[in-house]
Enzyme design. Structure first.
Site, short mmCIF file in Angstrom:
data_model
loop_
_atom_site.label_atom_id
_atom_site.label_comp_id
_atom_site.label_asym_id
_atom_site.label_seq_id
_atom_site.Cartn_x
_atom_site.Cartn_y
_atom_site.Cartn_z
N HIS A 68 0.79 -1.17 0.08
CA HIS A 68 -0.06 0.43 0.49
C HIS A 68 0.86 1.37 -0.05
O HIS A 68 0.51 2.17 0.16
CB HIS A 68 -0.64 -0.41 1.03
C1 UD1 Z 1 -2.39 5.68 6.12
C2 UD1 Z 1 -0.59 5.45 6.66
C3 UD1 Z 1 0.57 4.99 6.38
C4 UD1 Z 1 -0.62 3.51 7.15
C5 UD1 Z 1 -1.70 3.56 6.42
C6 UD1 Z 1 -2.58 1.79 6.61
C7 UD1 Z 1 0.15 8.21 6.59
C8 UD1 Z 1 0.09 9.27 6.16
N1 UD1 Z 1 -0.59 7.30 6.09
O1 UD1 Z 1 -1.48 5.38 4.83
O2 UD1 Z 1 0.85 4.72 6.88
O3 UD1 Z 1 0.50 2.57 6.96
O4 UD1 Z 1 -3.25 4.02 6.75
O5 UD1 Z 1 -3.52 1.45 5.97
O6 UD1 Z 1 -1.20 8.60 7.26
N2 UD1 Z 1 -9.54 5.19 2.36
C9 UD1 Z 1 -10.55 4.28 2.12
N3 UD1 Z 1 -11.43 3.82 3.64
C10 UD1 Z 1 -10.96 3.94 4.66
C11 UD1 Z 1 -9.89 4.95 4.60
C12 UD1 Z 1 -8.25 5.00 3.38
O7 UD1 Z 1 -11.28 3.78 1.37
O8 UD1 Z 1 -11.24 3.89 5.53
C13 UD1 Z 1 -8.93 5.14 0.60
C14 UD1 Z 1 -8.97 6.70 1.01
O9 UD1 Z 1 -9.48 6.55 -0.96
C15 UD1 Z 1 -8.40 7.39 1.05
C16 UD1 Z 1 -6.61 6.32 0.77
O10 UD1 Z 1 -7.33 4.66 0.88
O11 UD1 Z 1 -7.67 8.32 -0.17
C17 UD1 Z 1 -5.62 6.54 1.76
O12 UD1 Z 1 -5.86 7.09 3.13
P1 UD1 Z 1 -4.63 6.98 3.80
O13 UD1 Z 1 -5.69 7.17 5.10
O14 UD1 Z 1 -4.94 8.60 3.25
O15 UD1 Z 1 -3.28 6.68 3.63
P2 UD1 Z 1 -3.49 4.90 3.82
O16 UD1 Z 1 -2.73 5.03 2.17
O17 UD1 Z 1 -4.39 4.73 4.12
#
Ligand code: UD1
Length: 369
Positions: free
Chosen positions: A208
């Site tokens: 990821h």
């Molecule tokens: C975040 C953390 C990362 C961690 C990861 C675990 C930061 C900078 N990154 O990354 O360190 O390893 O979580 O998962 O804080 N999304 C969903 N559903 C959700 C949450 C997110 O669909 O419940 C999707 C959305 O499209 C979002 C994308 O995932 O834009 C990324 O989510 P985000 O929380 O920005 O970062 P992660 O890649 O999950």
């Protein structure tokens, strides 16, 4: 004066496994009242609610509902909303975990209002400032009052950055507390068996990190490699929403579709299912920091698809090797594992299931000082 309130802040999936043992141990001290604050950085049932149920974490008392956004938007929203909460109901201290946007944002909001900040999993450094997590780690540590460290490298890094020793304690790894408590329950899920796979007869995959999934060509190369490897060893791939979104953009979502026999693609998994799949795997391919730690403790070989790690103990004593994201480097390492040539992994000091208690003791002692 009543019993001091301590905010424990979580927002994203890896925070929940770290918070669980700390909230329990703090409550048991009866010296402070832990209050769980959820920022809402992760919000999907599979990325959030499931973990609270499985790990028996009390419902958050405060929910900030920030949701997804760019780094700037998400971080700013968390600061704004956590600050408003602090203005309304100020705790004695704010405890933040790990290195996600929630961690740095809440530390910033708290320190500016004069609330003491405790960082659990302080001091880790990948020395790669292109990683958002590295920036979060640096920012959080420089403004924290008590820095609780999971492995010796963290103590060295903080010393090199000029953080006074008096603020730093090596307490061990709280995530391993959760692993030890939940391992038996996880095994009862029989996740591999339900997928028609035998223990030791499959590999487990998660990817990821932006460096692996955001660039279409890199992601396509890795997905091709997974298909190739799966011809030799069936693979279970827990596909993160970020990875799926990126695969759709790259036009390769069909390569990660459900229902494939040898590359079994699932959505994000609950903790117990993930842990049981890791524990029974022949090999794990991942870019997750948490999985580097879990495989080390479970003595499962781990190919870490990164050029660096902020968790060097998992390479030095554990079962992880850094292999980057070039298939030409990953393939021979996979061959070594299949040939049974891989370090079994030694015991890692203080990753013993008691770190939550040590964290609680340090927090209570620090508040009393
Ligand atoms: C975040 C953390 C990362 C961690 C990861 C675990 C930061 C900078 N990154 O990354 O360190 O390893 O979580 O998962 O804080 N999304 C969903 N559903 C959700 C949450 C997110 O669909 O419940 C999707 C959305 O499209 C979002 C994308 O995932 O834009 C990324 O989510 P985000 O929380 O920005 O970062 P992660 O890649 O999950």
């Amino acid at each position: 004066m009543g019993i001091p309130i301590v905010d424990l802040v979580a927002g994203a999936r890896p925070n929940f496994m770290k918070l669980a043992p700390v909230v329990r141990a703090l409550a048991e001290t009866r010296a402070v009242t832990p209050r769980i604050v959820h920022t809402g950085q992760h919000y999907d049932e599979a990325m959030n609610d499931v973990f609270f149920q499985e790990l028996r974490i009390p419902r958050p008392e405060v929910h900030l509902g920030v949701g997804s956004g760019s780094h700037g938007v998400q971080t700013a929203r968390i600061i704004e909303r956590y600050e408003a909460h602090l203005e309304q109901s100020r705790p004695h201290a704010t405890v933040v975990f790990g290195d996600v946007n929630t961690t740095a944002a809440c530390a910033l909001a708290a320190v500016k209002l004069g609330v003491g900040v405790v960082h659990v999993e302080a001091g880790l450094r990948s020395f790669d400032r292109t990683m958002p997590e590295e920036i979060n780690r640096l920012v959080t540590d420089v403004i924290s009052d008590l820095l609780l460290v999971s492995e010796p490298s963290g103590v060295t890094n903080l010393r090199n950055e000029g953080v006074p020793d008096a603020k730093v304690r090596l307490v061990g790894n709280v995530m391993i507390d959760t692993l030890m408590v939940e391992l038996e329950r996880a095994g009862e899920r029989r996740t591999a068996e339900k997928l028609g796979l035998a223990a030791g007869g499959y590999g487990f995959v998660t990817l990821h990190r932006p460096s692996n999934v955001d660039d279409p060509a890199t992601l396509a190369g890795l997905v091709d490699l997974l298909h190739e490897i799966s011809q030799r060893l069936p693979l279970v791939f827990a596909v993160h929403p970020r990875t799926l979104a990126s695969a759709k953009k790259a036009g390769i979502a069909d390569r990660l579709a459900e229902g494939q026999a040898r590359l079994v693609c699932l959505g994000p998994l609950p903790y117990h299912e993930s842990l049981s799949l890791v524990a029974g795997a022949r090999v794990v391919l991942t870019d997750s920091g948490g999985l580097q730690e879990e495989t080390s403790v479970l003595h499962v070989p781990c190919l870490t698809l990164r050029e660096n790690t902020e968790r060097p103990v998992t390479v030095e004593l554990g079962t992880s090797r850094l292999v980057g994201n070039d298939p030409a480097r990953i393939r021979p390492a996979f061959d070594e594992i299949m040939a049974g040539q891989w370090p079994k992994g030694a015991e890692i000091p203080l990753w013993d299931g008691r770190a939550g208690e040590r964290v609680a003791r340090e927090i209570v002692g620090w508040i009393a000082d």
